[in-house]
Design a protein around this motif. Structure first.
Motif, PDB file in Angstrom:
ATOM      1  N   ALA A 182       4.692   6.911   3.772  1.00  0.00           N
ATOM      2  CA  ALA A 182       5.802   6.714   4.709  1.00  0.00           C
ATOM      3  C   ALA A 182       5.331   6.003   5.975  1.00  0.00           C
ATOM      4  O   ALA A 182       6.013   5.119   6.501  1.00  0.00           O
ATOM      5  CB  ALA A 182       6.436   8.058   5.046  1.00  0.00           C
ATOM      6  N   LEU A 183       4.142   6.376   6.460  1.00  0.00           N
ATOM      7  CA  LEU A 183       3.592   5.720   7.666  1.00  0.00           C
ATOM      8  C   LEU A 183       3.371   4.227   7.419  1.00  0.00           C
ATOM      9  O   LEU A 183       3.712   3.387   8.254  1.00  0.00           O
ATOM     10  CB  LEU A 183       2.256   6.367   8.063  1.00  0.00           C
ATOM     11  CG  LEU A 183       2.313   7.769   8.665  1.00  0.00           C
ATOM     12  CD1 LEU A 183       0.922   8.404   8.697  1.00  0.00           C
ATOM     13  CD2 LEU A 183       2.900   7.723  10.078  1.00  0.00           C
ATOM     14  N   MET A 184       2.792   3.902   6.262  1.00  0.00           N
ATOM     15  CA  MET A 184       2.508   2.491   5.945  1.00  0.00           C
ATOM     16  C   MET A 184       3.803   1.693   5.808  1.00  0.00           C
ATOM     17  O   MET A 184       3.875   0.537   6.225  1.00  0.00           O
ATOM     18  CB  MET A 184       1.710   2.370   4.640  1.00  0.00           C
ATOM     19  CG  MET A 184       0.325   3.006   4.637  1.00  0.00           C
ATOM     20  SD  MET A 184      -0.797   2.476   5.952  1.00  0.00           S
ATOM     21  CE  MET A 184      -1.160   0.794   5.454  1.00  0.00           C
ATOM     22  N   SER A 188      -0.168  14.717   1.587  1.00  0.00           N
ATOM     23  CA  SER A 188      -0.688  13.814   2.623  1.00  0.00           C
ATOM     24  C   SER A 188      -0.577  12.355   2.164  1.00  0.00           C
ATOM     25  O   SER A 188      -0.384  11.452   2.985  1.00  0.00           O
ATOM     26  CB  SER A 188      -2.131  14.169   3.005  1.00  0.00           C
ATOM     27  OG  SER A 188      -2.977  14.053   1.887  1.00  0.00           O
ATOM     28  N   ASP A 189      -0.675  12.123   0.858  1.00  0.00           N
ATOM     29  CA  ASP A 189      -0.512  10.759   0.333  1.00  0.00           C
ATOM     30  C   ASP A 189       0.936  10.279   0.518  1.00  0.00           C
ATOM     31  O   ASP A 189       1.169   9.124   0.878  1.00  0.00           O
ATOM     32  CB  ASP A 189      -0.900  10.701  -1.147  1.00  0.00           C
ATOM     33  CG  ASP A 189      -2.344  11.137  -1.356  1.00  0.00           C
ATOM     34  OD1 ASP A 189      -3.231  10.530  -0.747  1.00  0.00           O
ATOM     35  OD2 ASP A 189      -2.582  12.095  -2.104  1.00  0.00           O
ATOM     36  N   ALA A 190       1.890  11.189   0.289  1.00  0.00           N
ATOM     37  CA  ALA A 190       3.295  10.846   0.530  1.00  0.00           C
ATOM     38  C   ALA A 190       3.498  10.544   2.016  1.00  0.00           C
ATOM     39  O   ALA A 190       4.215   9.602   2.381  1.00  0.00           O
ATOM     40  CB  ALA A 190       4.201  11.993   0.088  1.00  0.00           C
ATOM     41  N   LEU A 204       0.842  -1.204   0.000  1.00  0.00           N
ATOM     42  CA  LEU A 204       0.000   0.000   0.000  1.00  0.00           C
ATOM     43  C   LEU A 204       0.878   1.254   0.000  1.00  0.00           C
ATOM     44  O   LEU A 204       0.585   2.232  -0.702  1.00  0.00           O
ATOM     45  CB  LEU A 204      -0.936  -0.012   1.217  1.00  0.00           C
ATOM     46  CG  LEU A 204      -2.047  -1.076   1.179  1.00  0.00           C
ATOM     47  CD1 LEU A 204      -2.645  -1.301   2.575  1.00  0.00           C
ATOM     48  CD2 LEU A 204      -3.164  -0.667   0.198  1.00  0.00           C
ATOM     49  N   GLY A 205       1.952   1.228   0.776  1.00  0.00           N
ATOM     50  CA  GLY A 205       2.876   2.355   0.808  1.00  0.00           C
ATOM     51  C   GLY A 205       3.533   2.586  -0.549  1.00  0.00           C
ATOM     52  O   GLY A 205       3.645   3.725  -1.021  1.00  0.00           O
ATOM     53  N   ALA A 223      11.863   1.560  -0.244  1.00  0.00           N
ATOM     54  CA  ALA A 223      10.650   2.309  -0.572  1.00  0.00           C
ATOM     55  C   ALA A 223      10.605   3.639   0.174  1.00  0.00           C
ATOM     56  O   ALA A 223      10.155   4.657  -0.371  1.00  0.00           O
ATOM     57  CB  ALA A 223       9.411   1.465  -0.260  1.00  0.00           C
ATOM     58  N   LEU A 224      11.083   3.656   1.426  1.00  0.00           N
ATOM     59  CA  LEU A 224      11.091   4.919   2.186  1.00  0.00           C
ATOM     60  C   LEU A 224      11.984   5.962   1.501  1.00  0.00           C
ATOM     61  O   LEU A 224      11.678   7.154   1.528  1.00  0.00           O
ATOM     62  CB  LEU A 224      11.544   4.674   3.634  1.00  0.00           C
ATOM     63  CG  LEU A 224      10.450   4.116   4.563  1.00  0.00           C
ATOM     64  CD1 LEU A 224      11.059   3.520   5.833  1.00  0.00           C
ATOM     65  CD2 LEU A 224       9.426   5.192   4.936  1.00  0.00           C
TER      66      LEU A 224
END
Lengths: 210, 210
Positions: free
Chosen positions: A151-153, A145-147, A33-34, A128-129
């Motif tokens: 990062a959170l995911m 906010s999507d970015a 998802l991230g 990915a991060l």
């Protein structure tokens, strides 16, 4: 293949009394998802006049994020399979000494394999991060906010995978392997935490100026 | 209904150049995954002799976690819809003064609605984290990493949803509403962070003793 199932069916299987899929597969899915959110930010940046100077970079990033997404999705299934193999090994007969030895070796091998799958998830999270940081810094600010969610995911995928590596290491009687992998987990986790902090600082700055 | 799509299709839609589904839907899905893992731990505890004393509690918890899972799943779709309505409002004509006024009001209303969906996600996260704490404390210890991943997914859902509330508030010209919701977001986030810390301490303790 869980990835071919509907979201509802995957969630049903997860909630069920079957121990797989479980937290390991969820961690890999969180990574997918991230990665998909990174691709989304690229797609919302590519071709925009305002972002012409980063067009080439975004096209390169989306190639990498889509590749990572595929790998994470494969790992959703691989984790379920690895866990099932551990369960299978535990169900081997243990009535005689040779059976016990065979079962012990099978459990050990399957458990080692089951630590390697979430470790692979953790490594992909770091890759990915790095891409999430690029799109947070230079992608379309309307998607900031999507970015941030990306990062959170990815960090949660890394933390969730770490729990799965560690619970498997707990049941292994191989101090060298366990020591080596424990260090690797700690190092990957602290890198992931640091990268999330950096990305969150970028996101906060851009949200303020929005 | 994204929840009726396959995981792959949902990820494809996410990665695409369409701005919805985006981070808001992913936050809600992260909540659904966290809730499903709570149900899984309950299912792996219920009916086990060793956990007979918590059997009734686990049956009660699973009722609540499955209800939360359904609500989170609905919110995946609701967030996509709310975002599409904001986009629709922005595309209204703005050639004349009355058109501008009409468009402004439509954008305002749609944006307010789009803040309420992730706020609902955040509130459900707090409820779900309370259940995650219960199953981490008293559920089947073999599933302790699943309880841990559940808490991670729920806190990330809360943080991801917070970003989505805030980015919508950024574009609203209604200081009272914005101030009130900003406080609410901060309070929910700090509660969620505190609950995650508590659950992680329980998980660490149980992983040590495993």
């Amino acid at each position: 293949m869980p990835s071919k199932r509907t979201l509802d069916t995957f969630l049903d299987d997860l909630a069920s009394s079957s121990p797989a899929p479980g937290g390991g597969s969820v961690a890999a899915l969180s990574g997918a998802l991230g990665a998909a959110l990174i691709s989304m930010v690229c797609n919302l940046t590519i071709g925009k006049k305002k972002y012409a100077d980063v067009d080439g970079d975004m096209k390169k990033i989306i190639g990498q994020s889509e590749d990572l997404r595929r790998q994470f999705t494969t790992l959703v299934d691989k984790d379920t399979l690895a866990f099932s193999k551990v369960m299978e090994a535990y169900s081997l007969p243990k009535d005689t000494e040779p059976q016990k030895a065979l079962r012990g070796a099978a459990v050990r091998e399957a458990t080692k394999e089951a630590t390697l799958v979430p470790l692979e998830v953790m490594k992909h999270c770091i890759d990915a991060l790095a891409l999430a940081q690029e799109v947070a810094s230079r992608g379309n600010v309307n998607s900031i906010s999507d970015a941030g969610v990306s990062a959170l995911m990815l960090h949660t995928a890394c933390e969730g995978a770490a729990l799965n590596v560690r619970i498997n290491l707990n049941s292994l009687d191989d101090p060298e392997f366990v020591g080596w992998k424990t260090d690797e987990v700690a190092s990957l986790l602290s890198t992931s935490r640091m990268m999330l902090d950096e990305i969150q600082a970028i996101v906060e700055e851009k949200m303020k100026n929005d």
